[in-house]
Design a protein around this motif. Structure first.
Motif, PDB file in Angstrom:
ATOM      1  N   ASP A 138      94.645  31.873  -7.275  1.00 37.88           N
ATOM      2  CA  ASP A 138      94.529  31.321  -5.929  1.00 37.88           C
ATOM      3  C   ASP A 138      93.164  30.706  -5.685  1.00 37.88           C
ATOM      4  OD1 ASP A 138      97.097  32.138  -5.367  1.00 37.88           O
ATOM      5  OD2 ASP A 138      96.485  34.017  -4.412  1.00 37.88           O
ATOM      6  N   ARG A 139      92.136  31.294  -6.275  1.00 37.01           N
ATOM      7  CA  ARG A 139      90.785  30.738  -6.112  1.00 37.01           C
ATOM      8  C   ARG A 139      90.199  30.437  -7.481  1.00 37.01           C
ATOM      9  NH1 ARG A 139      85.292  32.358  -4.755  1.00 37.01           N
ATOM     10  NH2 ARG A 139      85.776  34.568  -5.119  1.00 37.01           N
ATOM     11  N   LEU A 141      87.083  28.614  -9.664  1.00 35.55           N
ATOM     12  CA  LEU A 141      85.659  28.314  -9.532  1.00 35.55           C
ATOM     13  C   LEU A 141      85.287  27.167 -10.455  1.00 35.55           C
ATOM     14  CD1 LEU A 141      84.341  31.998  -9.633  1.00 35.55           C
ATOM     15  CD2 LEU A 141      85.053  30.673  -7.633  1.00 35.55           C
ATOM     16  N   ALA A 152      88.557  33.214 -10.101  1.00 29.56           N
ATOM     17  CA  ALA A 152      87.675  34.223  -9.523  1.00 29.56           C
ATOM     18  C   ALA A 152      88.150  35.616  -9.920  1.00 29.56           C
ATOM     19  CB  ALA A 152      87.657  34.089  -8.007  1.00 29.56           C
ATOM     20  N   ASP A 157      82.947  37.681  -7.904  1.00 27.95           N
ATOM     21  CA  ASP A 157      82.734  37.970  -6.482  1.00 27.95           C
ATOM     22  C   ASP A 157      81.395  38.684  -6.287  1.00 27.95           C
ATOM     23  OD1 ASP A 157      85.186  36.848  -5.868  1.00 27.95           O
ATOM     24  OD2 ASP A 157      86.228  38.767  -5.682  1.00 27.95           O
TER      25      ASP A 157
END
Length: 358
Positions: A138-139, A141, A152, A157
């Motif tokens: 979903d995320r 980088l 991610a 994080d």
């Protein structure tokens, strides 16, 4: 009731048979466990036996580390490495916390200790790497270079929250060493023809022959300056024949074998390209590609193809039981990735290079 976590220095034993070697052995096991959990590739981490000689020899790099203990259990580790050149500013960190102990404060405590250690030694650039599976999330980088992307994860994080920035993505690729070698031979022949008579191929196993040490030192020094590094600020390295001898001794320790394929520029006599392949005492294990470089002013002559193909063909005879070779390349290093893809390397994981300036 959970025992409190304490952070203690990582003791460096004289040998792995020493009564004080338990912590260092646990550190080696943690590396394999974390690489397995993160990307399913435990052999990306060296063994304790492979690492110990480098920890003993502090001439070129000082290795320090800390263990997180909870009672009699070791629940994490962090190492901090320092180049020993005058004026060096960077400290290289490696944080190892298994999944079962993440979010228990272990990773924060270890990173705090590592950053304090770096500050105390006068370093103001911190660098650390993250490992990633080749998946979409979903995320995603993206580094400042714009090349590559990684999902991610908990480690990223943490790094982002503490002021680290993703500067570069590296691709980890593997080649099936059991495949038909004929395409490698054809590719090597074509590349040698393209390079012409100004370039001559040379090969050896470490330790480096005395007559090649000076030239090899010159090209090894260029790995930091000539290889793509995004905005990572690596300290320039000082190399001479004596440093080559020290490095050879470390790399051939614990039963390891290293093969080098290089190219000499005939008009000047300089070594202008090289490729290294390394395997541990278990000759049926994973082969690791170490350095590969073509000096900037000699690019465009297919020298990278020559050293890679020549060494892989040579390796078939030196380590016939090894079934795969692993290598890392910056995503923006398209010339080297083009070579890898053409000869059959496929992506298996990715690494993120992170940096923080104090």
């Amino acid at each position: 009731m959970t025992a409190p976590t304490t952070i203690v220095p990582l003791a460096v034993p004289p040998t792995l048979d020493d009564p004080d070697a338990a912590g260092f052995l646990a550190y080696g096991e943690l590396g394999h466990r974390v690489c397995d959990e993160m990307v399913g590739l435990p052999d990306l981490a060296p063994t304790a036996a492979q690492m110990l000689p480098a920890w003993h020899d502090t001439t070129d790099t000082l290795h320090t580390g800390f263990l997180a203990r909870r009672g009699d259990r070791i629940v994490g580790a962090v190492t901090v490495d320092y180049a020993q050149e005058a004026g060096a500013r960077a400290a290289e960190l490696d944080l190892l916390v298994p999944e079962e102990h993440w979010n228990e404060g272990v990773e924060e405590a270890l990173l705090d200790r590592a950053e304090d250690e770096a500050r105390a030694r006068g370093r103001d650039i911190l660098q650390i790497w993250s490992l990633h599976r080749p998946i979409e999330a979903d995320r995603m980088l993206v580094p400042k270079t714009g090349w590559g992307r990684v999902p991610a994860i908990a480690l990223t994080d943490l790094l982002e929250a503490r002021g680290y920035r993703l500067e570069q993505v590296e691709r980890n690729s593997e080649l099936d060493l059991t495949a038909d070698p004929a395409p490698l031979r054809d590719t090597l022949e074509q590349a040698m023809s393209r390079a012409g008579s100004d370039y001559r191929r040379i090969e050896w196993n470490l330790p480096t022959p005395p007559e090649l040490r000076d030239g090899y030192a010159d090209v090894l020094a260029r790995l930091v300056t000539d290889a793509p590094s995004g905005d990572m600020e690596f300290d320039a390295e000082e190399w001479d024949a004596a440093r080559v001898v020290r490095r050879d001794a470390r790399l051939t320790s614990a039963g390891q074998m290293v093969s080098v394929a290089a190219v000499r520029h005939v008009p000047t006599g300089a070594i202008v390209a090289y490729n290294e392949l390394l395997i541990g005492e278990d000759r049926a294990g994973v082969t690791h590609q170490f350095g590969t470089l073509v000096a900037r002013e000699h690019r465009g002559h297919r020298l990278g193809t020559i050293v890679k193909c020549a060494n892989l063909l040579r390796w078939r005879e030196l380590a016939p039981d090894s079934t795969r070779v692993s290598t890392f390349n910056a995503e923006e290093n398209r010339p080297m990735l083009d070579i890898n893809e053409a000869i059959g390397f496929v992506p298996v994981s990715y690494a993120g290079a992170w940096q923080k300036k104090l």
